[in-house]
Write a protein that holds these residues in place. Structure first.
Motif, PDB file in Angstrom:
ATOM      1  N   TYR A   1       1.060  -1.177   0.094  1.00 22.77           N
ATOM      2  CA  TYR A   1       0.035  -0.146  -0.151  1.00 22.77           C
ATOM      3  C   TYR A   1       0.975   1.479  -0.074  1.00 22.77           C
ATOM      4  N   GLU A   2       1.999   1.078  -0.417  1.00 26.46           N
ATOM      5  CA  GLU A   2       2.926   2.313  -0.712  1.00 26.46           C
ATOM      6  C   GLU A   2       3.048   3.375   0.562  1.00 26.46           C
ATOM      7  N   GLY A   3       3.568   2.462   1.628  1.00 28.25           N
ATOM      8  CA  GLY A   3       3.717   3.183   2.874  1.00 28.25           C
ATOM      9  C   GLY A   3       5.292   3.686   3.152  1.00 28.25           C
ATOM     10  N   SER A   4       5.596   3.626   4.417  1.00 29.36           N
ATOM     11  CA  SER A   4       6.897   4.055   4.580  1.00 29.36           C
ATOM     12  C   SER A   4       8.088   3.238   4.190  1.00 29.36           C
ATOM     13  N   GLN A   5       8.973   3.791   3.457  1.00 26.86           N
ATOM     14  CA  GLN A   5      10.031   3.131   2.932  1.00 26.86           C
ATOM     15  C   GLN A   5      11.001   3.102   4.065  1.00 26.86           C
ATOM     16  N   VAL A   6      11.226   3.969   4.833  1.00 26.92           N
ATOM     17  CA  VAL A   6      12.182   4.020   5.973  1.00 26.92           C
ATOM     18  C   VAL A   6      11.727   2.868   6.993  1.00 26.92           C
ATOM     19  N   GLN A   7      10.648   2.601   7.094  1.00 26.49           N
ATOM     20  CA  GLN A   7      10.049   1.839   8.157  1.00 26.49           C
ATOM     21  C   GLN A   7      10.419   0.280   7.386  1.00 26.49           C
ATOM     22  N   ILE A   8      10.201   0.104   6.115  1.00 30.85           N
ATOM     23  CA  ILE A   8      10.735  -1.144   5.475  1.00 30.85           C
ATOM     24  C   ILE A   8      12.047  -1.512   5.752  1.00 30.85           C
ATOM     25  N   ARG A   9      12.955  -0.571   5.462  1.00 29.54           N
ATOM     26  CA  ARG A   9      14.302  -0.660   5.418  1.00 29.54           C
ATOM     27  C   ARG A   9      14.811  -1.112   6.855  1.00 29.54           C
ATOM     28  N   ASN A  10      14.261  -0.333   7.864  1.00 20.28           N
ATOM     29  CA  ASN A  10      14.685  -0.562   9.317  1.00 20.28           C
ATOM     30  C   ASN A  10      14.078  -2.014   9.792  1.00 20.28           C
ATOM     31  N   TYR A  11      13.021  -2.136   9.309  1.00 23.31           N
ATOM     32  CA  TYR A  11      12.614  -3.601   9.834  1.00 23.31           C
ATOM     33  C   TYR A  11      13.232  -4.741   9.143  1.00 23.31           C
ATOM     34  N   MET A  12      13.637  -4.599   8.232  1.00 29.00           N
ATOM     35  CA  MET A  12      14.048  -5.603   7.332  1.00 29.00           C
ATOM     36  C   MET A  12      15.469  -5.852   7.955  1.00 29.00           C
ATOM     37  N   ALA A  13      16.143  -4.571   8.233  1.00 32.19           N
ATOM     38  CA  ALA A  13      17.791  -4.920   8.856  1.00 32.19           C
ATOM     39  C   ALA A  13      17.504  -5.604  10.270  1.00 32.19           C
ATOM     40  N   ILE A  14      16.268  -5.202  10.966  1.00 36.48           N
ATOM     41  CA  ILE A  14      16.338  -5.959  12.321  1.00 36.48           C
ATOM     42  C   ILE A  14      16.064  -7.416  12.090  1.00 36.48           C
ATOM     43  N   LEU A  15      15.410  -7.819  11.271  1.00 37.56           N
ATOM     44  CA  LEU A  15      14.892  -9.179  10.799  1.00 37.56           C
ATOM     45  C   LEU A  15      16.319 -10.047  10.453  1.00 37.56           C
ATOM     46  N   TRP A  16      17.104  -9.395   9.581  1.00 40.13           N
ATOM     47  CA  TRP A  16      18.416 -10.188   9.057  1.00 40.13           C
ATOM     48  C   TRP A  16      19.429 -10.042  10.111  1.00 40.13           C
ATOM     49  N   THR A  17      19.548  -8.945  10.823  1.00 43.31           N
ATOM     50  CA  THR A  17      20.449  -8.998  11.846  1.00 43.31           C
ATOM     51  C   THR A  17      20.040 -10.016  13.138  1.00 43.31           C
ATOM     52  N   ALA A  18      18.727 -10.034  13.412  1.00 41.88           N
ATOM     53  CA  ALA A  18      18.292 -11.285  14.335  1.00 41.88           C
ATOM     54  C   ALA A  18      18.797 -12.512  13.659  1.00 41.88           C
ATOM     55  N   SER A  19      18.407 -12.688  12.560  1.00 40.24           N
ATOM     56  CA  SER A  19      18.967 -14.064  12.006  1.00 40.24           C
ATOM     57  C   SER A  19      20.402 -14.295  12.091  1.00 40.24           C
ATOM     58  N   LEU A  20      20.998 -13.341  11.513  1.00 43.66           N
ATOM     59  CA  LEU A  20      22.451 -13.560  11.383  1.00 43.66           C
ATOM     60  C   LEU A  20      23.195 -13.897  13.025  1.00 43.66           C
ATOM     61  N   PHE A  21      22.401 -13.149  13.923  1.00 40.64           N
ATOM     62  CA  PHE A  21      22.898 -13.508  15.400  1.00 40.64           C
ATOM     63  C   PHE A  21      22.591 -14.776  15.885  1.00 40.64           C
ATOM     64  N   LEU A  22      21.429 -15.395  15.449  1.00 44.32           N
ATOM     65  CA  LEU A  22      21.012 -16.612  15.855  1.00 44.32           C
ATOM     66  C   LEU A  22      21.900 -17.563  15.420  1.00 44.32           C
ATOM     67  N   PHE A  23      22.083 -17.413  13.965  1.00 43.41           N
ATOM     68  CA  PHE A  23      23.030 -18.641  13.114  1.00 43.41           C
ATOM     69  C   PHE A  23      24.221 -18.481  13.662  1.00 43.41           C
ATOM     70  N   ILE A  24      24.942 -17.433  14.046  1.00 44.11           N
ATOM     71  CA  ILE A  24      26.321 -17.380  14.747  1.00 44.11           C
ATOM     72  C   ILE A  24      26.265 -18.331  16.050  1.00 44.11           C
ATOM     73  N   ILE A  25      25.120 -18.108  16.985  1.00 43.28           N
ATOM     74  CA  ILE A  25      25.093 -18.867  18.119  1.00 43.28           C
ATOM     75  C   ILE A  25      24.903 -20.292  18.019  1.00 43.28           C
ATOM     76  N   SER A  26      24.286 -20.577  16.793  1.00 43.53           N
ATOM     77  CA  SER A  26      23.911 -22.198  16.531  1.00 43.53           C
ATOM     78  C   SER A  26      25.077 -22.696  15.946  1.00 43.53           C
ATOM     79  N   ALA A  27      25.839 -21.903  15.131  1.00 40.64           N
ATOM     80  CA  ALA A  27      27.151 -22.702  14.629  1.00 40.64           C
ATOM     81  C   ALA A  27      28.031 -22.854  15.466  1.00 40.64           C
ATOM     82  N   LEU A  28      28.313 -21.774  16.538  1.00 42.60           N
ATOM     83  CA  LEU A  28      29.181 -22.114  17.269  1.00 42.60           C
ATOM     84  C   LEU A  28      28.902 -23.265  18.341  1.00 42.60           C
TER      85      LEU A  28
END
Length: 371
Positions: free
Chosen positions: A337-364
């Motif tokens: 619905y053509e909403g906030s692009q800033v919110q899209i970028r911020n929330y996408m960054a949060i999801l990928w950061t959380a995934s990377l953090f959890l994968f690092i813990i799992s790998a170790l």
């Protein structure tokens, strides 16, 4: 190449588990139809007549008097119809009887707090009331700040609290089925955490972990292969739900289909990381699955999966920020619905950061277990 083989057979095994696959697909498809039909009225704008609001007049404080004057401005009266009552109980009766949509209460000696009670029947009317009161609060705070700073009234540039714009809601807001198609799709991605946990636990179940350790395979090849296979399984599930809802339910997924699918991929990665990390830290599949079976419905509820986010209390809205379901929902809604692009970028960054953090813990953790 070995990693690709592991990913391929992990995906194939998950897809061939027809019983689990059917439940993963059938549950959200049925739920989105039920919820979308039952709560369709919540997403409809039946009229844009002035919203009926009750103002409790039980004190003569300056805040209440200023609020009265604000609500009686001509541009405010066009969107909010205010009725004054003498006590809170009388106003509550009007709310319960449907004679008014919202009640505004300024308590005696309450240090400037305004309490608002609204019916949950319309998000649109609720947003009208909230925006009007937000305008008043912002104006009052600005005026108070000027007084504290000792500014002269002549130096203050007046501005309009209400901005008039033409409304054309066609295609710019979700119907009930559109909204719940998104939330149930995200819920399916989050239930994919069980795939992640199972993929890490299956070698213990089949007693093949000793052979894996002695095979010409590096531990990271096994780990990456199983993670990739789980992610591919969830993307497959998302694609089936997307195609079905688009062509059978006529759900509006917007024009940027590639980004919607990328969001599904992002959620699949996050769900897999949660499932893998949960098993690696707990070490027992039954306990992990029990934890995830409790966690996913809670995250779905906080993310607006069962009741619309706008209908939640202010406290619940704050908790929603902790739910990946809510972040995924906002990304998709803003995309469609053509909403906030800033919110899209911020929330996408949060999801990928959380995934990377959890994968690092799992790998170790996994490296220590395979050693």
């Amino acid at each position: 190449m070995k990693t690709l083989y592991i990913a391929y057979y992990t995906t194939l095994r998950n897809v061939r588990d027809y019983r689990n696959l059917t439940s993963m697909l059938a549950l959200p498809i049925v739920l989105m139809l039920i919820l979308g039909s039952a709560l369709a009225g919540t997403f409809q704008i039946e009229s844009i007549d002035p919203v009926k609001v009750v103002l409790v007049n039980e004190n003569e404080g300056e805040l209440l008097q200023n609020l009265k004057e604000f609500l009686q401005q001509e541009n405010i009266k066009e969107i909010v119809d205010t009725e004054t009552v003498e006590d809170l109980d009388q106003g509550m009766v009007k709310i319960k009887n449907g004679e008014a949509f919202a009640l505004v209460h300024v308590e005696r000696d309450n240090e400037g707090k305004i309490h608002v009670y609204k019916r949950n029947e319309s998000m649109f009317r609720g947003s009208v009331v909230q925006n009007v009161l937000d305008s008043f609060v912002q104006s009052a705070n600005a005026e108070y700040a000027y007084l504290i700073l000792g500014s002269v009234d002549g130096n203050i540039t007046p501005y309009e609290s209400i901005r008039e714009e033409t409304i054309n809601p066609d295609g710019k807001r979700p119907k009930g089925l559109d909204y719940y198609a998104i939330t149930m799709l995200i819920m399916t991605m989050m239930y994919g955490t069980t795939y992640g946990a199972s993929s890490m636990a299956e070698e213990q179940f089949y007693r093949t972990e000793i052979r894996l350790k002695s095979a010409p395979l590096h531990s990271y090849e096994v780990f990456v292969g199983k993670v990739a296979g789980t992610i591919l399984t969830l993307v497959f599930d998302a694609s089936i739900i997307f195609i079905f809802t688009k062509y059978v339910y006529d759900v509006n997924w917007g024009d940027n289909i590639l980004f919607i699918m990328f969001t599904c991929f992002t959620l699949a990665v996050l769900a897999t990381s949660i499932g893998v990390a949960s098993f690696m830290l707990i070490g027992d599949e039954n306990k992990t699955q029990a934890l995830l079976s409790i966690l996913i419905p809670v995250l779905t509820f906080l993310g607006g999966g069962y009741i619309p986010f706008q209908s939640m209390s202010s406290a619940m809205k704050k908790l929603s920020l902790l739910s990946p379901n809510y972040l995924g929902l906002r990304i998709m809604l803003n995309t469609i619905y053509e909403g906030s692009q800033v919110q899209i970028r911020n929330y996408m960054a949060i999801l990928w950061t959380a995934s990377l953090f959890l994968f690092i813990i799992s790998a170790l953790r996994g490296r220590r277990g395979l050693a």
